[in-house]
Scaffold this motif. Structure first.
Motif, mmCIF file in Angstrom:
data_model
loop_
_atom_site.group_PDB
_atom_site.id
_atom_site.type_symbol
_atom_site.label_atom_id
_atom_site.label_comp_id
_atom_site.label_asym_id
_atom_site.label_seq_id
_atom_site.Cartn_x
_atom_site.Cartn_y
_atom_site.Cartn_z
ATOM 1 N N PHE B 19 8.228 7.305 -0.545
ATOM 2 C CA PHE B 19 9.306 7.315 0.448
ATOM 3 C C PHE B 19 9.432 8.704 1.062
ATOM 4 N N ASP B 20 10.173 8.775 2.142
ATOM 5 C CA ASP B 20 10.301 10.029 2.895
ATOM 6 C C ASP B 20 10.779 11.185 2.028
ATOM 7 N N ASP B 21 11.643 10.860 1.055
ATOM 8 C CA ASP B 21 12.176 11.939 0.212
ATOM 9 C C ASP B 21 11.180 12.359 -0.875
ATOM 10 N N GLY B 22 9.971 11.792 -0.861
ATOM 11 C CA GLY B 22 8.949 12.201 -1.816
ATOM 12 C C GLY B 22 8.844 11.308 -3.039
ATOM 13 N N THR B 50 10.670 -3.929 -6.900
ATOM 14 C CA THR B 50 11.156 -4.435 -5.620
ATOM 15 C C THR B 50 10.301 -3.911 -4.481
ATOM 16 N N THR B 51 9.955 -2.625 -4.554
ATOM 17 C CA THR B 51 9.137 -2.029 -3.497
ATOM 18 C C THR B 51 7.802 -2.763 -3.392
ATOM 19 N N SER B 52 7.163 -3.038 -4.524
ATOM 20 C CA SER B 52 5.885 -3.751 -4.501
ATOM 21 C C SER B 52 6.050 -5.118 -3.857
ATOM 22 N N LEU B 53 7.112 -5.816 -4.273
ATOM 23 C CA LEU B 53 7.356 -7.163 -3.759
ATOM 24 C C LEU B 53 7.539 -7.128 -2.247
ATOM 25 N N ARG B 54 8.317 -6.167 -1.788
ATOM 26 C CA ARG B 54 8.659 -6.114 -0.370
ATOM 27 C C ARG B 54 7.494 -5.659 0.504
ATOM 28 N N GLU B 61 6.450 -0.843 4.263
ATOM 29 C CA GLU B 61 5.049 -0.639 4.627
ATOM 30 C C GLU B 61 4.422 0.345 3.646
ATOM 31 N N PRO B 62 3.229 0.028 3.127
ATOM 32 C CA PRO B 62 2.598 0.960 2.186
ATOM 33 C C PRO B 62 2.226 2.282 2.863
ATOM 34 N N THR B 63 2.250 3.357 2.067
ATOM 35 C CA THR B 63 1.826 4.655 2.596
ATOM 36 C C THR B 63 0.304 4.668 2.711
#
Ligand SMILES: Nc1ncnc2c1ncn2[C@@H]1O[C@H](COP(=O)(O)OP(=O)(O)OP(=O)(O)O)[C@@H](O)[C@H]1O
Ligand SMILES: [Mg+2]
Lengths: 260, 377
Positions: B19-22, B50-54, B61-63
Motif C-alpha cells: 500500500f501507499d504507506d509502505g 482480505t487484500t488477496s481476496l479483493r 490492484e496488485p503492485t
C-alpha cells in the motif's frame, strides 16, 4: 396589540390589490422558490460530486463557510450597485445564502454513507454512475433534503430584504410599517413570513417522507420489526444435534442388537 | 463454457501488494485455486487475506504479479463486468439499507439488464436456497438478525449464478451454533451448485471444516502453507502453522480418518414402553419403536410399569456408520455407559464402540499409512 394585529389581518382591504396579502405572499414565494431552485441546481451536483469522489472536500467546506459569512443585506446592496437590476441582485443574494446548506447537506450526505455499503456497491459491479444514483443518493436523501429545508427556511426569512431595494414580498409590510409607524402591519408581515416558513417546511417534510427510502426511516423500521414475529431467527438455532434423544431420519433396522 | 473439473480457475502469480504507506499486505503470493472447490484463506488479523481476496475482483490492484481468473489476467477485464461475474460476500454482509431484502438479492441480475420481474423471481428463488422464508424478502436489512443478514449476503452473491464466489468472513457475526449451521449450508450449496469458492476466515476450526484446501497466511502477507486440511493438521510446515492450527489438532485430525473399518459391538437393548424391565450388571440401550436410540438404562435398575424416558440417562452424541472416526470417539467419550452408540444413516442403532476400540483402529490406520511410501493423507 394582538387585537390590532387581528383587525389588520381581518381588514378586507389588506387582501386586495398590488399591496394585498395574496400578491405579497406570491411575490415572496416566487423569490424563495427561484432562489432555492437555482441554489439547488448549482449546489446539489457540486455537493454530490465532491461527496462521491472525495476530492475537493476541504475546498468546498472553506468556500461554504466563506459564503455563509457574507451578510446578505450588504451583498444585495452591493450587487444592486454593481449589477444594476434589483431583481437580479436580490435573487443572487438569496441564492448565495441558500447554497451553503444545500452544498453541505449533499456533500456530507454522500460522504457519510456507510463505507461498507459503498464497498458493496463497487463489489457487486456497479459503475460509478450506478453507485451514485442507486446507492449513494438514496442513502444520502435524509441529509440532502435536510440541507434543502434549511436553505428554504433561511431564504424565506431573508427574502424580506427584497423590500429594501424596492421590490415586493412580505418584507414590504415590515419596512413600510416601520416607516409609517404602523406596528400591526409590521407584526402582520413578520407573522406571515413565519407562517410561510412553517408551511413550506411542512410541505418539504412531506416530500422528504415520500423520497427517503422506507428502509432508512428507522422509526418505521423499528415499529414494523416489532409487529412482525421474528420466526426465522429461531430457525437458525436448530443446528445438527445428534444426541441420543433426537434420532429423526428413517432407515433400516440395525444389526448387532440383541432384543431383551 | 466447458470447464474441466480440477482446472485452475483462479491463479495468483508472484502477486505482491504494497500500500501507499509502505505496508506490504501480500508478499509474493503464488497459489492456484481449482475449479469446483472451496479454498480457505486463514491467518491472524492483518496478514493480507482480505487484500488477496479483493485482488481477484479488482477491488485492489496488485503492485506486481498477475491474478488470473479462468486463464485471463483480471486487468484485461472491465472492472464492473468482472465483478458482476464474481459473487462477493462482504464481511458483515454489507447489504443496501435502502433496499428490501428481495431487491438486495436482485441487485446483480438487475445490473445485468434483467427485467425487475424476472430479477425478483430469481431473488425469491435464492432466498429459498439460503433457507430464508419468503416473507423476509419484503423486510429491510435493519429488520434482520445478523445471521439472516449474512444469508442474504450469500444470496445476493449467488443471484447471477457466478462460477466464482469470494466470501470474506461471511459467518463472523453469528454465534457458534448458527455459524455451524451456515457452514453446513455452504457445504450443501457448494455440492449442489458446484461453485469455486474462495473463503476467508481467521478461525482455523472454520477453515478446516469448510475448506478442501487451506492456505495459511503469516503476518506480512507470506503464504506459510497451502495444503488439504488433514495434511495441515498432521504435518504443519513450520512452527508458525503448528502454533496457529493449535492444541486440538490431533483431535481435529480424527475428522479426516475414515471410519469405514469400524466394527460396532453388540449391545443389549430395551424398548421404551416395555413393562417390567430389570437391568443386570450392564447398561441397557433404550430404543424407540423404530429402533432409534433414546437413552441408557443404568445397571441394576428395576422399573415397575412401562419403561418411560424419565428412567433413562440421556445418551451422548451418536456416530453415524461410515463417517470419520472423530464422531466415534466423541460418541464413546460422551456416553454415560462409556460406549458410543453407532447408528446407520437412518438414525437406527446398529451397535456400540468404546474409546479403546477407536484408538486401536487409529493405531492400525497409522501403521498402514506409514507403510505406504508416500505417507498418503
Ligand atoms: N487501503 C489500505 N491502505 C493501507 N494499508 C492497508 C489498506 N488495506 C489494508 N491495509 C493493511 O494491509 C494489511 C493486510 O490487510 P488485510 O485487510 O488484507 O488483512 P486481513 O488478513 O484481511 O485481516 P483481518 O483478519 O483483520 O480482516 C494490514 O496490515 C492492513 O493494515
Ligand atoms: Mg479481512
Amino acid at each position: 396589540m394582538i387585537q390590532q394585529l387581528i383587525e389588520w389581518l381581518a381588514d378586507p382591504a389588506h387582501w386586495r390589490g398590488p399591496d394585498g396579502i395574496p400578491t405579497r405572499l406570491l411575490e415572496h414565494l416566487y423569490y424563495c422558490l427561484v432562489a432555492a431552485g437555482f441554489a439547488t441546481l448549482v449546489a446539489l451536483p457540486a455537493g454530490l460530486f465532491v461527496g462521491h469522489t472525495g476530492r475537493g472536500g476541504t475546498l468546498l467546506v472553506g468556500a461554504g463557510n466563506a459564503l455563509r459569512a457574507l451578510p446578505t443585506l450588504g451583498l444585495v446592496t452591493f450587487l444592486y450597485l454593481v449589477v444594476g437590476g434589483t431583481q437580479t441582485a436580490t435573487l443572487i443574494g438569496l441564492v448565495v445564502l441558500a447554497v451553503p446548506p444545500i452544498l453541505a447537506g449533499a456533500y456530507s450526505g454522500v460522504q457519510q454513507v456507510d463505507r461498507r455499503v459503498v464497498d458493496a456497491a463497487v463489489g457487486v459491479g456497479m459503475t460509478r454512475w450506478q453507485r451514485l444514483w442507486q446507492v449513494e443518493v438514496p442513502n444520502a436523501m435524509p441529509l440532502i433534503l435536510g440541507g434543502i429545508r434549511n436553505a428554504v427556511l433561511q431564504v424565506v426569512a431573508t427574502a424580506a430584504v427584497a423590500a429594501y431595494v424596492g421590490l415586493g414580498g412580505l418584507g414590504r409590510y415590515v419596512l413600510d410599517g416601520i416607516r409609517a409607524v404602523d406596528y400591526p402591519k409590521v407584526l402582520a408581515g413578520a407573522l406571515l413570513v413565519a407562517l410561510l416558513a412553517i408551511l413550506l417546511d411542512v410541505v418539504l417534510s412531506g416530500v422528504q417522507w415520500l423520497v427517503v427510502p422506507a428502509g432508512l426511516r428507522t422509526a418505521g423500521v423499528g415499529d414494523e420489526g416489532r409487529r412482525r414475529p421474528r420466526r426465522s431467527a429461531r430457525r437458525e438455532v436448530r443446528g445438527e444435534t445428534t444426541d441420543t434423544g433426537g434420532g429423526r431420519v428413517d432407515g433400516r433396522a440395525g444389526h448387532g442388537l440383541r432384543k431383551r | 463454457m466447458a470447464r474441466a473439473w480440477g482446472a485452475r480457475l483462479i491463479e495468483f502469480q508472484s502477486v505482491t501488494k504494497a500500500f501507499d504507506d509502505g505496508t506490504v499486505a501480500v508478499n509474493d503470493l503464488d497459489l492456484a485455486v481449482e475449479a469446483g472447490t472451496i479454498t480457505v484463506f486463514v491467518g491472524p488479523s492483518g496478514c493480507g487475506k482480505t487484500t488477496s481476496l479483493r485482488m481477484v475482483n479488482r477491488m485492489v490492484e496488485p503492485t506486481s504479479g498477475r491474478v488470473l481468473v479462468d486463464g485471463r489476467d483480471v486487468r484485461s477485464a472491465d472492472p464492473a463486468l468482472l465483478r458482476r461475474g464474481i459473487g462477493y460476500v462482504i464481511q458483515h454482509a454489507g447489504l443496501f439499507p435502502h433496499r428490501t431484502v428481495l431487491d438486495n438479492v436482485a441487485t446483480v441480475p438487475l445490473l445485468g439488464g434483467w427485467t425487475r420481474r424476472r430479477a425478483r423471481a430469481r431473488a425469491a428463488e435464492l432466498l429459498e436456497v439460503v433457507g430464508l422464508p419468503q416473507e423476509v424478502g419484503r423486510r429491510y436489512p435493519a429488520q434482520l438478525s445478523g445471521g439472516q443478514q449474512q444469508r442474504v449476503g450469500v444470496a445476493r452473491a449467488l443471484a447471477a449464478d457466478p462460477p466464482v464466489l469470494l466470501m470474506d468472513e461471511p459467518f463472523s457475526a453469528v454465534d457458534p451454533v448458527v455459524r455451524e449451521g451456515l457452514q453446513d449450508e455452504l457445504l450443501r450449496l457448494q455440492s449442489e451448485l458446484d461453485k469455486t469458492v474462495l473463503f476467508v476466515t481467521h478461525d482455523i476450526d472454520e477453515a478446516v471444516r469448510v475448506g478442501e484446501r487451506v492456505a495459511v497466511f503469516a503476518t506480512g502477507g507470506v503464504l506459510a502453507q497451502y495444503a488439504e486440511p488433514p495434511e495441515l493438521l498432521a504435518r504443519p510446515a513450520n512452527d508458525f502453522v503448528a502454533d496457529f492450527v493449535g492444541r486440538d489438532r490431533g483431535y481435529w485430525g480424527l475428522s479426516f480418518v475414515a471410519g469405514g473399518a469400524l466394527r460396532p459391538d453388540e449391545v443389549e437393548t430395551v424398548t421404551v414402553g416395555a413393562s417390567g424391565v430389570v437391568s443386570g450388571d450392564e447398561w441397557l440401550l433404550a430404543l424407540d419403536e423404530d429402533g432409534r436410540p433414546r437413552g441408557w438404562l443404568r445397571p441394576r435398575a428395576v422399573v415397575s410399569g412401562p419403561l418411560s424416558e424419565q428412567e433413562l440417562e440421556p445418551g451422548g452424541s451418536l456416530h453415524t456408520l461410515g463417517l470419520p472416526l472423530r464422531g466415534a470417539l466423541d460418541a464413546a467419550l460422551s456416553s454415560p455407559s462409556g460406549r458410543g452408540v453407532v447408528v446407520d444413516r437412518g438414525g437406527r442403532a446398529v451397535g456400540v464402540v468404546t474409546a479403546h476400540q477407536v484408538l486401536e483402529l487409529l493405531a492400525a490406520e497409522r501403521a498402514a499409512t506409514q507403510a505406504r511410501p508416500e505417507g498418503g493423507r
